[in-house]
Design a protein around this motif. Structure first.
Motif, PDB file in Angstrom:
ATOM      1  N   LEU A  99       0.812  -1.216   0.000  1.00  0.00           N
ATOM      2  CA  LEU A  99       0.000   0.000   0.000  1.00  0.00           C
ATOM      3  C   LEU A  99       0.844   1.264   0.000  1.00  0.00           C
ATOM      4  CD1 LEU A  99      -2.774  -1.099   2.510  1.00  0.00           C
ATOM      5  CD2 LEU A  99      -2.795  -1.234   0.026  1.00  0.00           C
ATOM      6  N   ASP A 130       3.298   2.311   1.870  1.00  0.00           N
ATOM      7  CA  ASP A 130       3.524   2.946   3.165  1.00  0.00           C
ATOM      8  C   ASP A 130       4.410   2.042   4.003  1.00  0.00           C
ATOM      9  OD1 ASP A 130       0.206   2.093   4.426  1.00  0.00           O
ATOM     10  OD2 ASP A 130       1.933   0.858   3.937  1.00  0.00           O
ATOM     11  N   TRP A 166       5.180  -0.683   6.487  1.00  0.00           N
ATOM     12  CA  TRP A 166       4.458  -1.872   6.925  1.00  0.00           C
ATOM     13  C   TRP A 166       4.397  -1.966   8.450  1.00  0.00           C
ATOM     14  CZ3 TRP A 166       1.260  -5.463   5.304  1.00  0.00           C
ATOM     15  CH2 TRP A 166       1.170  -6.688   5.956  1.00  0.00           C
ATOM     16  N   THR A 226       4.175   0.511  10.608  1.00  0.00           N
ATOM     17  CA  THR A 226       3.544   1.651  11.258  1.00  0.00           C
ATOM     18  C   THR A 226       2.369   1.218  12.125  1.00  0.00           C
ATOM     19  OG1 THR A 226       4.195   3.045   9.395  1.00  0.00           O
ATOM     20  CG2 THR A 226       2.434   3.876  10.820  1.00  0.00           C
ATOM     21  N   TYR A 227       1.764   0.087  11.811  1.00  0.00           N
ATOM     22  CA  TYR A 227       0.513  -0.325  12.446  1.00  0.00           C
ATOM     23  C   TYR A 227       0.722  -1.342  13.572  1.00  0.00           C
ATOM     24  CZ  TYR A 227      -0.767   1.598   7.925  1.00  0.00           C
ATOM     25  OH  TYR A 227      -0.863   2.402   6.821  1.00  0.00           O
ATOM     26  N   ARG A 264      -3.116  -7.253  10.140  1.00  0.00           N
ATOM     27  CA  ARG A 264      -2.387  -6.033   9.786  1.00  0.00           C
ATOM     28  C   ARG A 264      -2.929  -5.430   8.501  1.00  0.00           C
ATOM     29  NH1 ARG A 264       2.980  -4.440  11.152  1.00  0.00           N
ATOM     30  NH2 ARG A 264       3.310  -6.520  12.051  1.00  0.00           N
ATOM     31  N   SER A 265      -3.234  -6.274   7.512  1.00  0.00           N
ATOM     32  CA  SER A 265      -3.796  -5.774   6.260  1.00  0.00           C
ATOM     33  C   SER A 265      -5.168  -5.156   6.480  1.00  0.00           C
ATOM     34  CB  SER A 265      -3.894  -6.911   5.243  1.00  0.00           C
ATOM     35  OG  SER A 265      -2.615  -7.441   4.955  1.00  0.00           O
ATOM     36  N   THR A 325      -4.595  -1.795   8.027  1.00  0.00           N
ATOM     37  CA  THR A 325      -4.051  -0.882   7.018  1.00  0.00           C
ATOM     38  C   THR A 325      -5.141  -0.378   6.085  1.00  0.00           C
ATOM     39  OG1 THR A 325      -1.981  -2.117   7.081  1.00  0.00           O
ATOM     40  CG2 THR A 325      -2.317  -0.661   5.207  1.00  0.00           C
TER      41      THR A 325
END
Length: 384
Positions: free
Chosen positions: A303, A305, A307, A309-310, A352-353, A356
């Motif tokens: 995406l 960005d 990976w 960050t979340y 995680r996806s 995101t």
């Protein structure tokens, strides 16, 4: 019965070498095996293999010429060739029909030339046709990823190539497709030539690299032989030295032998250390040279960005109601987890996806009435 016995001997394989002599394990005065006169080849039930083990020509004991109906039982030397329209004919029919010039194919009436017939490589002629078409198109459609501004354009180009290949394989709009290929060849002649030169340079560099590896292997083998020879000489020298000392010394024999062996071990350790240092230095130089020519591999970022960050936006549970991974979790012997597969990693990626996706912007041009309540787009729209 004789045909079955001959087929059994045929399947065992024989080696045909230049000169006409055939090495077999059977003492027979006459053989029904086709006498192939060429460089060293291996004849077996599925065709002829070259020295590298690749099938250079495929044939079967059930082969039959569709024109004259001659088979391998009546003609052991029968050899079928494939035409440009991918129909098989024996050499006798090819000579009879096409020696005087181009003539129609007796099966599909397409005009053929004698020089256009080639040996069959694959058992399935459909595969033979597809490989030939892809090999021909690859000479013209040879663009690379760096020739396009973005990935989408490159994927569209690959899809176009596959469409052309599909049409030619299945004989769909052949004339229009061939005109499309010719038009592309004229419009991209300069780039095609450039990529051909790139491919030639790459092949040349690969050959040089393989040659360098071969020389290095030979040098390592030579060094190993020299080291073994030197070690044998050192052992023989130490043995003679121990005998000489025992003959001339008045000391205890055990002490003389122990001292000689200690000195020999010290010399061996010094030589081994020097050899190890030389090898490590050479390895360091090779690794530095490889690093200077290695193209950096840019990692794929999902995406577009970060990976990671979340990581602090969700908590991964120890267990989930996941029917798809139930077989893996119940596998007590670990057969389905071979290669390091872990169900927790799949759960982590899925959660995680999902997190995101909550930060994706709304679809461009989508009206609020087209967004289903409860979706990530509606959540973002309501919070913005």
């Amino acid at each position: 019965m004789s045909r079955a016995s001959n087929a059994g001997g045929w399947l065992k394989g024989t080696t045909v070498r230049k000169g006409g002599s055939i090495a077999t394990n059977h003492h027979s005065t006459r053989s029904n095996t086709p006498q192939v006169q060429s460089t060293s080849l291996t004849v077996f039930g599925g065709g002829i293999k070259d020295a590298s083990g690749r099938t250079s020509e495929y044939f079967s004991m059930d082969d039959q010429c569709p024109v004259c109906k001659s088979d391998r039982y009546l003609n052991p030397k029968l050899r079928l060739l494939v035409s440009a329209c991918y129909h098989k004919m024996c050499e006798s029919c090819i000579d009879r029909l096409f020696t005087l010039g181009p003539a129609p194919c007796p099966i599909c009436q397409k005009i053929l030339r004698k020089l256009a017939f080639t040996p069959q490589t694959f058992e399935d002629l459909t595969v033979e046709k597809e490989v030939a078409i892809r090999r021909r198109l690859a000479k013209d459609f040879n663009k690379r990823r760096e020739d396009f501004a973005d990935l989408r354009s490159y994927n569209d180009y690959l899809q176009e190539v596959e469409d052309i290949t599909f049409n030619l394989i299945n004989d769909i709009d052949v004339a229009e497709t061939e005109a499309r290929v010719e038009r592309y060849r004229k419009e991209n002649a300069t780039l095609i030539e450039l990529n051909l030169r790139r491919d030639e340079q790459y092949v040349q560099a690969l050959k040089e690299h393989e040659e360098q590896d071969r020389l290095e292997r030979e040098q390592r083998a030579l060094d190993a032989r020299k080291e073994e020879e030197l070690e044998r000489e050192e052992k023989e020298k130490d043995r003679r030295e121990i005998i000489d000392r025992l003959e001339t010394s008045t000391k205890d024999a055990a002490k003389v032998i122990a001292k000689s062996r200690a000195e020999a071990h010290k010399r061996l350790s010094a030589r081994t250390a020097a050899t190890t240092l030389a090898k490590s230095s050479a390895q360091l130089l090779r690794s530095r040279a490889a690093q200077s020519t290695t193209v950096p591999d840019v990692p794929h970022v999902p995406l577009q960005d970060d990976w990671y960050t979340y990581d602090d936006m969700y908590i991964l549970r120890d267990d989930y109601d996941d029917v798809y991974s139930e077989a893996v979790r119940e596998d007590r012997e670990g057969i389905m987890r071979a290669g390091g597969y872990r169900v927790q990693e799949a759960w982590n990626r899925a959660v995680r996806s999902a997190v995101t996706a909550l930060f994706l912007p709304p679809l461009s041009g989508a009206s609020p009435s087209n967004i289903t309540p409860g979706t990530p787009e509606s959540t973002v729209a309501s919070t913005s």
